[in-house]
Design a protein around this motif. Sequence first.
Motif, PDB file in Angstrom:
ATOM      1  N   PRO B 203     -48.499 -14.924 -25.113  1.00 21.83           N
ATOM      2  CA  PRO B 203     -49.636 -14.148 -24.614  1.00 21.83           C
ATOM      3  C   PRO B 203     -49.904 -12.916 -25.486  1.00 21.83           C
ATOM      4  CG  PRO B 203     -47.704 -13.771 -23.245  1.00 21.83           C
ATOM      5  CD  PRO B 203     -47.322 -14.815 -24.244  1.00 21.83           C
ATOM      6  N   ASP B 204     -51.146 -12.483 -25.480  1.00 16.66           N
ATOM      7  CA  ASP B 204     -51.523 -11.283 -26.218  1.00 16.66           C
ATOM      8  C   ASP B 204     -50.978 -10.059 -25.462  1.00 16.66           C
ATOM      9  OD1 ASP B 204     -52.738 -10.053 -28.336  1.00 16.66           O
ATOM     10  OD2 ASP B 204     -54.627  -9.735 -27.280  1.00 16.66           O
ATOM     11  N   ASP B 205     -50.431  -9.117 -26.192  1.00 13.39           N
ATOM     12  CA  ASP B 205     -49.838  -7.961 -25.531  1.00 13.39           C
ATOM     13  C   ASP B 205     -49.804  -6.815 -26.528  1.00 13.39           C
ATOM     14  OD1 ASP B 205     -48.131  -6.049 -24.331  1.00 13.39           O
ATOM     15  OD2 ASP B 205     -47.093  -7.641 -23.217  1.00 13.39           O
ATOM     16  N   GLU B 206     -50.209  -5.628 -26.092  1.00 17.98           N
ATOM     17  CA  GLU B 206     -50.228  -4.530 -27.069  1.00 17.98           C
ATOM     18  C   GLU B 206     -48.826  -4.079 -27.467  1.00 17.98           C
ATOM     19  OE1 GLU B 206     -51.426  -0.908 -24.227  1.00 17.98           O
ATOM     20  OE2 GLU B 206     -53.132  -2.116 -24.913  1.00 17.98           O
ATOM     21  N   ARG B 207     -47.851  -4.432 -26.680  1.00 17.63           N
ATOM     22  CA  ARG B 207     -46.485  -4.047 -27.045  1.00 17.63           C
ATOM     23  C   ARG B 207     -46.021  -4.737 -28.325  1.00 17.63           C
ATOM     24  NH1 ARG B 207     -42.816  -4.419 -21.844  1.00 17.63           N
ATOM     25  NH2 ARG B 207     -41.256  -3.789 -23.365  1.00 17.63           N
ATOM     26  N   VAL B 208     -46.665  -5.894 -28.623  1.00 14.85           N
ATOM     27  CA  VAL B 208     -46.335  -6.567 -29.880  1.00 14.85           C
ATOM     28  C   VAL B 208     -46.714  -5.658 -31.053  1.00 14.85           C
ATOM     29  CG1 VAL B 208     -46.809  -8.566 -31.339  1.00 14.85           C
ATOM     30  CG2 VAL B 208     -46.652  -8.850 -28.868  1.00 14.85           C
ATOM     31  N   ILE B 209     -47.883  -5.033 -30.943  1.00 14.05           N
ATOM     32  CA  ILE B 209     -48.343  -4.155 -32.024  1.00 14.05           C
ATOM     33  C   ILE B 209     -47.427  -2.946 -32.157  1.00 14.05           C
ATOM     34  CG2 ILE B 209     -50.290  -2.769 -32.847  1.00 14.05           C
ATOM     35  CD1 ILE B 209     -52.099  -4.624 -31.162  1.00 14.05           C
ATOM     36  N   ASP B 221     -35.589  -5.737 -27.735  1.00 17.59           N
ATOM     37  CA  ASP B 221     -35.634  -4.754 -26.658  1.00 17.59           C
ATOM     38  C   ASP B 221     -35.197  -5.407 -25.352  1.00 17.59           C
ATOM     39  OD1 ASP B 221     -36.067  -2.652 -25.045  1.00 17.59           O
ATOM     40  OD2 ASP B 221     -38.138  -2.294 -25.654  1.00 17.59           O
ATOM     41  N   GLU B 222     -33.870  -5.388 -25.111  1.00 14.55           N
ATOM     42  CA  GLU B 222     -33.345  -6.079 -23.930  1.00 14.55           C
ATOM     43  C   GLU B 222     -33.590  -5.292 -22.645  1.00 14.55           C
ATOM     44  OE1 GLU B 222     -32.034  -9.021 -24.005  1.00 14.55           O
ATOM     45  OE2 GLU B 222     -30.979  -9.376 -25.893  1.00 14.55           O
ATOM     46  N   ARG B 223     -33.768  -3.991 -22.783  1.00 13.37           N
ATOM     47  CA  ARG B 223     -33.864  -3.157 -21.577  1.00 13.37           C
ATOM     48  C   ARG B 223     -35.205  -3.333 -20.861  1.00 13.37           C
ATOM     49  NH1 ARG B 223     -33.806   2.130 -23.357  1.00 13.37           N
ATOM     50  NH2 ARG B 223     -34.112   1.247 -25.423  1.00 13.37           N
ATOM     51  N   ARG B 224     -36.254  -3.478 -21.667  1.00 17.59           N
ATOM     52  CA  ARG B 224     -37.567  -3.645 -21.025  1.00 17.59           C
ATOM     53  C   ARG B 224     -38.159  -4.989 -21.428  1.00 17.59           C
ATOM     54  NH1 ARG B 224     -41.025   0.708 -23.169  1.00 17.59           N
ATOM     55  NH2 ARG B 224     -39.692   0.412 -24.985  1.00 17.59           N
ATOM     56  N   PRO B 225     -37.806  -6.044 -20.732  1.00 18.33           N
ATOM     57  CA  PRO B 225     -38.303  -7.364 -21.131  1.00 18.33           C
ATOM     58  C   PRO B 225     -39.832  -7.451 -20.979  1.00 18.33           C
ATOM     59  CG  PRO B 225     -37.181  -7.477 -19.010  1.00 18.33           C
ATOM     60  CD  PRO B 225     -37.024  -6.079 -19.496  1.00 18.33           C
ATOM     61  N   SER B 226     -40.471  -8.085 -21.920  1.00 19.83           N
ATOM     62  CA  SER B 226     -41.922  -8.236 -21.862  1.00 19.83           C
ATOM     63  C   SER B 226     -42.255  -9.713 -21.858  1.00 19.83           C
ATOM     64  CB  SER B 226     -42.555  -7.569 -23.089  1.00 19.83           C
ATOM     65  OG  SER B 226     -42.031  -8.152 -24.260  1.00 19.83           O
ATOM     66  N   LEU B 227     -43.460 -10.012 -21.457  1.00 19.26           N
ATOM     67  CA  LEU B 227     -43.881 -11.414 -21.373  1.00 19.26           C
ATOM     68  C   LEU B 227     -43.811 -12.120 -22.734  1.00 19.26           C
ATOM     69  CD1 LEU B 227     -44.550 -12.846 -18.830  1.00 19.26           C
ATOM     70  CD2 LEU B 227     -46.988 -12.470 -19.244  1.00 19.26           C
ATOM     71  N   PRO B 228     -44.340 -11.498 -23.807  1.00 15.91           N
ATOM     72  CA  PRO B 228     -44.227 -12.175 -25.106  1.00 15.91           C
ATOM     73  C   PRO B 228     -42.774 -12.410 -25.516  1.00 15.91           C
ATOM     74  CG  PRO B 228     -45.727 -10.319 -25.255  1.00 15.91           C
ATOM     75  CD  PRO B 228     -45.113 -10.261 -23.905  1.00 15.91           C
ATOM     76  N   ALA B 229     -41.892 -11.459 -25.202  1.00  9.83           N
ATOM     77  CA  ALA B 229     -40.489 -11.623 -25.580  1.00  9.83           C
ATOM     78  C   ALA B 229     -39.889 -12.827 -24.875  1.00  9.83           C
ATOM     79  CB  ALA B 229     -39.703 -10.357 -25.245  1.00  9.83           C
ATOM     80  N   ILE B 230     -40.232 -12.988 -23.587  1.00  9.44           N
ATOM     81  CA  ILE B 230     -39.731 -14.156 -22.848  1.00  9.44           C
ATOM     82  C   ILE B 230     -40.271 -15.436 -23.473  1.00  9.44           C
ATOM     83  CG2 ILE B 230     -39.715 -15.308 -20.606  1.00  9.44           C
ATOM     84  CD1 ILE B 230     -40.053 -12.491 -19.357  1.00  9.44           C
ATOM     85  N   ALA B 231     -41.566 -15.375 -23.858  1.00 11.21           N
ATOM     86  CA  ALA B 231     -42.178 -16.552 -24.483  1.00 11.21           C
ATOM     87  C   ALA B 231     -41.471 -16.898 -25.796  1.00 11.21           C
ATOM     88  CB  ALA B 231     -43.667 -16.304 -24.731  1.00 11.21           C
ATOM     89  N   PHE B 232     -41.124 -15.879 -26.576  1.00  9.66           N
ATOM     90  CA  PHE B 232     -40.409 -16.116 -27.842  1.00  9.66           C
ATOM     91  C   PHE B 232     -39.046 -16.746 -27.584  1.00  9.66           C
ATOM     92  CE2 PHE B 232     -43.119 -12.691 -29.836  1.00  9.66           C
ATOM     93  CZ  PHE B 232     -43.731 -13.543 -30.736  1.00  9.66           C
TER      94      PHE B 232
END
Lengths: 275, 267
Positions: B203-209, B221-232
């Motif tokens: 998914p598109d996410d500004e945290r990627v940028i 970044d294990e402390r704050r999981p994000s949707l793109p990270a889960i997708a990866f």
Amino acid sequence: MNSDSIPAPGSDLSAYLFLVNRFSQVRLKKEGEKILLVLPKEEKNEPIADWSKVWEELKYRLNNSERYWQDGSQVHLIAKNRLLDSRQLQIIAEALDGANLKLKWVCTSRRQTAVAAAAAGYSIEQESPNDSLADLSSKESDNSQQEPLYLRSTLRSGMEVRHPGTVVLLGDLNPGAIAIASGDIIVLGCLRGIAHAGASGNRESTIVALRMEPTQLRIADILARAPEKPPTQFEAEVAYIASEGIAIAKAVNFTKTHSFSPKIGGWIDVENELK
Amino acid sequence: MSRIIVITSGKGGVGKTTITANLGVSLAQLGRKVALVDADFGLRNLDLLLGLENRVVYTAAEVIAGECPIEKALVKDKRQRGLVLLPAAQNRNKDAFKPEQMKELVSKLAQNYDYVLIDSPAGIEMGFRNAISAATEALIVSTPEIASVRDADRVVGLLEAEKIQKIRLIVNRLRPEMVQLEKMLSVEDILDLLVVPLIGVIPDDERVIVSTNRGEPLVLDERRPSLPAIAFKNLSRRLEGEEEVPFLDLLAAHDNLLTRIRRLFQS
């Protein structure tokens, strides 16, 4: 379909006639027991970029054509006026090997090619440049249709298939790809790119697709764009030349309901005519 | 047997390098030894995304020229065990190398690593030819835009001609809320055209940028999981061969009453 004739007759059309007629693509053909591999003639103005194109086409044809040959069939390479060095001959032989074909004969009008082929141990048939040209062109430009080309693959963006006959494609024709045939084009899949049937002027040619969503359709010298709003339902359809340009009908009953009239140079809906 | 995978797309700016970086880190997190190869000679970026720029001494160019052994050019990632980067040369252009040289380089790496991920340059010229020459598998990256899908289609054709059989698709930068409103191509639309097995949707996410600019791949970044990270992470598990990793239901979060009403009015 919005159809309009190509504006300047002669200009665009003749370019396409030329495309099909010069047989500028690699062809595989069965003749008796043996397989002929015909390379396109070398064009004077584009000699070098040419080889990589020929190579791409050869690979594509070997990978995606119907395997109508027996394993170990012998191949006659018709190289025409093409200059091939020993490395290129070796690459061709290896590619043929991968399809269980054996390169045996090399037929060429170029001395250097003949020398390279002899060195690699192939039998040679050398023609003098002049009479081979006359011979080949007389054989090939009698414009008789070649046997249909059957391809089992998806034609992806950037690919181009040209064939002096009918093309049958088991797969999709994607946007950005183009098929040019002097006969009919039959797409057993989704037609989303460009199809040009009857490219050497045959207005009787048709384009059939299980799902018709083309960028552009061309039959002989007529061109049609897809409607702005795509249809919501799809079924097998056929595109043909009617009196007012390219028309589309359901494919199921087409041959029963339509007949070709040489007089108007298009197909007529017989049933509607009678009413 | 190590796996040599090229990440490619045809079109530029669709996220090849970001995906290479994140995929590399998450495969290493699964305990694999991973070598990332930046094949974008002349325009290297992968070291930036990994935050390893200041540690690059030698590059692939010196290795190919025989000026240094490959071990010396590899940059180890301190944050993630098992991950190394072979940086691209900055000063030479893409045409300075031949596919044979690339093959040799990669086969040396393959002896010591489970995965060799090759980040391909955009385009379909020599740089692309080099990048795919050594690969036995390919991951195609496409965003839900027609130009990107069209280029991906072209690249799939070229890869098939090179007999790279295992080709799989990653759809990047998907915006579920736009798909919902039919303002963006859906994953199904893309698959319908490309007919390539899907292996991941990011998914598109500004945290990627943000993470890119910081030089810290999102999956670290294990402390704050994000949707793109889960997708990866899911993507890397699928790559490992785990069949049953379900795709994230990206649409679910956006299927609220409001969008339903909006859709009703649109149709």
